[in-house]
Design a protein around this motif. Structure first.
Motif, short mmCIF file in Angstrom:
data_model
loop_
_atom_site.label_atom_id
_atom_site.label_comp_id
_atom_site.label_asym_id
_atom_site.label_seq_id
_atom_site.Cartn_x
_atom_site.Cartn_y
_atom_site.Cartn_z
N ARG A 121 0.82 -1.22 0.00
CA ARG A 121 0.00 0.00 0.00
C ARG A 121 0.85 1.26 0.00
NH1 ARG A 121 -5.13 -0.17 3.87
NH2 ARG A 121 -5.23 1.97 3.14
N LEU A 122 2.06 1.17 0.53
CA LEU A 122 2.93 2.34 0.53
C LEU A 122 3.33 2.74 -0.88
CD1 LEU A 122 5.18 1.40 3.57
CD2 LEU A 122 3.54 3.29 3.47
N THR A 123 3.27 1.80 -1.84
CA THR A 123 3.60 2.14 -3.22
C THR A 123 2.55 3.04 -3.84
OG1 THR A 123 2.49 0.21 -4.20
CG2 THR A 123 4.81 -0.06 -3.54
N MET A 124 1.38 3.11 -3.23
CA MET A 124 0.31 3.98 -3.72
C MET A 124 0.38 5.37 -3.11
SD MET A 124 -1.16 1.90 -5.66
CE MET A 124 -2.57 0.90 -5.98
N ASP A 125 1.32 5.58 -2.20
CA ASP A 125 1.45 6.86 -1.51
C ASP A 125 2.47 7.72 -2.27
OD1 ASP A 125 2.24 8.94 0.33
OD2 ASP A 125 1.31 7.75 1.92
N PRO A 126 2.02 8.77 -2.96
CA PRO A 126 2.95 9.56 -3.79
C PRO A 126 4.09 10.17 -3.00
CG PRO A 126 0.68 10.40 -3.99
CD PRO A 126 0.66 9.25 -3.03
N GLU A 127 3.85 10.57 -1.75
CA GLU A 127 4.91 11.19 -0.96
C GLU A 127 5.98 10.18 -0.59
OE1 GLU A 127 1.65 11.81 -0.47
OE2 GLU A 127 1.72 13.87 -1.23
N VAL A 128 5.58 8.97 -0.27
CA VAL A 128 6.55 7.92 0.05
C VAL A 128 7.36 7.57 -1.20
CG1 VAL A 128 6.84 5.51 0.78
CG2 VAL A 128 5.23 6.99 1.99
#
Length: 197
Positions: free
Chosen positions: A102-109
């Protein structure tokens, strides 16, 4: 919410993990972290320089936990097929998705190389470990002969991550289960496949 015996840094990391999961990086404010952890601002900044450092600690913890869980199954007993099946069929909260994926869907990460690194390393570790198992299974039996080890490993990871997305989109874990079942049928050696009607 957190154990009374947990240290302040542990409570802060746990709170950040929970908030990243629920809200993403932008929605995880220092104030929300402090409130959930039961820690004051001074205490937070005593242990961590700021939100990015705390987020990195939380992402690393999540990545380490995923590696540990997957490693225990993939390094367990059984044939290559049985170990891959155990990984695919292990108990998981399909509707919540993968905490690392799910972190791959977070643009800031994804835009921050430091925050992205544990995500990339963990998914890379998983592909590498699965590649070894597929190579073992095609060489020594237990998997359908002729499989490309790295391509098959990538397909296993993509099936899990994509299965989470489809399950969430449809509101049902059945989509995840169908994807896993289909992949396992493709991986099984010919003698383990059900005869065609």
């Amino acid at each position: 919410m957190y154990s009374v015996g947990m240290s302040t840094p542990e409570r802060l990391i746990s709170a950040t993990r929970d908030l990243l999961w629920e809200r993403g990086y932008v929605g995880t404010s220092p104030r929300a972290i402090q409130q959930l952890a039961g820690a004051g601002q001074g205490s937070m900044y005593h242990h961590f320089r700021g939100k990015p450092e705390l987020a990195l600690a939380a992402i690393r913890r999540t990545a380490d936990e995923m590696r540990g869980t997957a490693g225990r199954v993939l390094d367990g007993p059984g044939t290559a097929y049985e170990r891959i099946a155990a990984y695919l069929l292990r108990e998981r909260d399909v509707m919540k998705g993968c905490p690392v994926g799910r972190l791959t869907m977070d643009p800031e990460v994804m835009a921050d190389g430091t925050l992205r690194a544990p995500v990339d390393e963990t998914l890379g570790w998983l592909r590498d470990r699965l590649t070894e198992i597929v190579r073992e299974g095609t060489a020594g039996g237990g998997l359908r002969p002729g499989l490309d080890p790295s391509g098959t490993a990538a397909a296993v990871v993509a099936t899990v991550q994509g299965g989470y997305v489809i399950a969430r989109a449809t509101g049902s874990p059945a989509a995840f289960d169908a994807a896993v079942g289909g992949l396992l049928a493709l991986l099984a050696p010919d003698d383990d496949r059900a005869p065609e009607a």
